[in-house]
Design an enzyme around this catalytic site. Sequence first.
Site, PDB file in Angstrom:
ATOM      1  N   CYS A 149      -6.589 -23.635 -23.946  1.00  0.00           N
ATOM      2  CA  CYS A 149      -6.575 -25.103 -23.923  1.00  0.00           C
ATOM      3  C   CYS A 149      -7.796 -25.633 -23.174  1.00  0.00           C
ATOM      4  O   CYS A 149      -8.448 -26.590 -23.612  1.00  0.00           O
ATOM      5  CB  CYS A 149      -5.304 -25.618 -23.246  1.00  0.00           C
ATOM      6  SG  CYS A 149      -3.772 -25.194 -24.094  1.00  0.00           S
TER       7      CYS A 149
ATOM      8  N   ASP B 189     -12.554 -21.242   9.868  1.00  0.00           N
ATOM      9  CA  ASP B 189     -12.943 -22.375  10.698  1.00  0.00           C
ATOM     10  C   ASP B 189     -12.526 -22.044  12.132  1.00  0.00           C
ATOM     11  O   ASP B 189     -11.705 -21.156  12.359  1.00  0.00           O
ATOM     12  CB  ASP B 189     -12.236 -23.634  10.192  1.00  0.00           C
ATOM     13  CG  ASP B 189     -12.419 -24.811  11.133  1.00  0.00           C
ATOM     14  OD1 ASP B 189     -13.573 -25.098  11.482  1.00  0.00           O
ATOM     15  OD2 ASP B 189     -11.403 -25.417  11.521  1.00  0.00           O
TER      16      ASP B 189
ATOM     17  N   CYS C 157      -3.022 -23.322 -20.727  1.00  0.00           N
ATOM     18  CA  CYS C 157      -3.603 -21.979 -20.748  1.00  0.00           C
ATOM     19  C   CYS C 157      -5.122 -22.076 -20.807  1.00  0.00           C
ATOM     20  O   CYS C 157      -5.699 -23.158 -20.971  1.00  0.00           O
ATOM     21  CB  CYS C 157      -3.076 -21.165 -21.935  1.00  0.00           C
ATOM     22  SG  CYS C 157      -3.589 -21.811 -23.547  1.00  0.00           S
TER      23      CYS C 157
ATOM     24  N   ASP D 278     -13.167 -29.256   6.499  1.00  0.00           N
ATOM     25  CA  ASP D 278     -13.032 -27.987   5.781  1.00  0.00           C
ATOM     26  C   ASP D 278     -12.603 -28.176   4.335  1.00  0.00           C
ATOM     27  O   ASP D 278     -12.575 -27.210   3.564  1.00  0.00           O
ATOM     28  CB  ASP D 278     -11.993 -27.086   6.471  1.00  0.00           C
ATOM     29  CG  ASP D 278     -12.314 -26.817   7.922  1.00  0.00           C
ATOM     30  OD1 ASP D 278     -13.484 -26.554   8.210  1.00  0.00           O
ATOM     31  OD2 ASP D 278     -11.401 -26.902   8.760  1.00  0.00           O
TER      32      ASP D 278
ATOM     33  N   ASP E 138      -8.486 -26.040   8.523  1.00  0.00           N
ATOM     34  CA  ASP E 138      -7.394 -26.994   8.737  1.00  0.00           C
ATOM     35  C   ASP E 138      -7.828 -28.453   8.744  1.00  0.00           C
ATOM     36  O   ASP E 138      -6.980 -29.335   8.742  1.00  0.00           O
ATOM     37  CB  ASP E 138      -6.709 -26.703  10.080  1.00  0.00           C
ATOM     38  CG  ASP E 138      -7.523 -27.231  11.257  1.00  0.00           C
ATOM     39  OD1 ASP E 138      -8.742 -26.959  11.297  1.00  0.00           O
ATOM     40  OD2 ASP E 138      -6.942 -27.923  12.105  1.00  0.00           O
TER      41      ASP E 138
END
Length: 728
Positions: free
Chosen positions: A47, A447, A44, A631, A627
């Site tokens: 933490c 992209d 969480c 990138d 992709d």
Amino acid sequence: MTAAMRPNMSACPACDAAPAAEALAEQEAQKDAHLALSVPGVHCALCISTIEGTLTRVPGVKLARVNLTLKRATIEAEPDVSADDMVRVLDGIGYEAHELDAGTLSATKTDKAGRDLLMRLAVAGFASMNVMLLSISVWSGAEAATRDMFHWISAAIALPTIVFSGRPFYVSAWGALKHRRLNMDVPIVLAIVLAVVTSLWETALSGEHAYFDAALALVFFLLAGRYLDYRTRAVARSAAEELAALEVPRAVRVREGVEETVQVSELVVGDLVLVRPGGRMPVDGEIVEGQSELDRSLLTGETLPVFAEPGLGVSAGEVNLTGPLVVCATAVGQETSLHRMADLVAIAESGRSNYTSLADKAAKLYAPGVHILSALSFVGWYLYTFDMRTALNIAAAVLIITCPCALGLAVPAVTTAASGRLFRKGMLIKDATALERLAQVDTVVFDKTGTLTAGTPQLTNLEDFSQEELGVAMALAMGSSHPLSRALADAAQAAGVRPARVSEIEEVPGYGAQGKLDGRLVRLGRASWVGAEPPAQTAAFLSLGAGQAKGFLFADSLREGAEAAVEALKADGKEVILLSGDTAGAVEDLAKRLGIARWVAEALPEDKARRVQALAEDGKHVLMVGDGLNDTAALAAAHVSISPASALDAARVASDIVLLGGDLSPIGDALTTARSATKRIRENFQIATVYNVIAVPLAVAGLATPLIAALAMSLSSITVSLNALRLR
């Protein structure tokens, strides 16, 4: 708008380090320690802040970041700070930690954790059904010895089940209490313990009611929420590790004309390295011998191969296509552009993991309030009645009725329902907070090559050539492995063209293909090679030995759904930006075809990440769609990210959402679904709040037994789940 061009671009574009990479290189030169620790107990926002705050207070530690998805802490410190020191510090605040060895990471442990949760959930569900059946007999009027017998049988089923199935909550709660902290699991465990203690007490005194079914229901519903949350995280892996996997382990070193295969770690700056056709560059360097073509699409996004000759700079990760090259190393190991890109991704991943979900924000205030309310109820009723049994029953009822089952299910239930809806439309949600972040998006960055386009060239002017010219071109193209040659050959074959009888066909690396037709030289290749003027767009020129060479023109084919996706995003009020490593002409042409006003060309990987970060600094919530390896850093740096299933592994694991098919049109629907999902999450919090406003006063007033509290808690959990299913 004109493309943003980079001044003073080096011969090796991927070697132009971004400021973050330069900072990393400077730290490396100062020999700072870069430590990575696995911290499996992180679950969480509290933490994250606790661990980061504790580590940064340690003398010598400069920076500490926690990645919630990967359950990992990354530390930058002075050389005398060791991983063992950091492990002891975390152990001192109740967090198990281990030094991370990237070579031993695998999905095995993650899969084991998922199977373990599922097994505990199944055991809790089976036991809960059996105890519920026994409880029906008690509710139906069983008395005295019969009722006591059913209670003891229920105890025999419930106690070992609660001990086994509830272990994840006990371990987490004990770790917090041992170090004087509170987390969400503390009230959960207290509610379970009080329900069991109260039930045993009632059973021992031949009481009318026992609440073993309530305790089991608590464990079951909470495990269901924990497992749903786990499923949304299970597929996440580190993109930085995937990038590191692309580094070449061995290379052919040339010394005094002798070739020797060595580990890349043995190479030093100045070594000569032989890279054969099909091989990947193991170092950054400069070509000193040979001619070929390079595939730079991983690093720069350039659609077509680049001509390589002596003097050209190359980067680790680029692929040599057609001829052997000898490269003089200028950067090796951690100094290569590929390794620096992995560092950029790791930095971006850690930064994004600091995002605090709605559930974390709600949970941060919840635990203290539950404890205070239950304690006050116990003290008040004990002082009022001086009856320990009554006070304990009411305190247990308050804890059970306020147990965070609905809160725990609020996000996982919606996330699971929304993920299922998007999965049916061809999108896989990988990260638990991705939908919440997607709902905030106001800017979408695409992209070009491989994302908006299919990455394969298409011939656009076949009709400009005679059958004779097409036959010669087809014959030469069939003898070449170049992407343009393959596209030309495919187009000619589809048009029914038959190849001419061209002899002595050979491919000249970096230039094209040539052969003999009726004794004269014919060529298909670069404009400069055949004596033609290069056009503004991608082309391959045919020379028949006499007269002016003619150019075959090519354009990228749009990916399915690209136009629909861009149009839907613009209609939804989103700003759309095209950010590509390709040439200015190709990027501008695509931007005009899709109606995208803002575009940037010739952007290097670090440029993309830097521009995404700049948009974020301007207050934008950026969705990055890409992709390629080039990138990856931008995908990790964006507020939320999407990649196609055809993307490289590194890009897929850096993204939050994966498009399972080739169609981009679901992207617009994903944003709509994300907003609906966030709305449902907020509604679930409202349901949980209204439930507590009504139910808690009844429990505090002594009008709800632990059994009634368990039923009310179950009803709130079911209501939350049903509300989540409205997304389907």
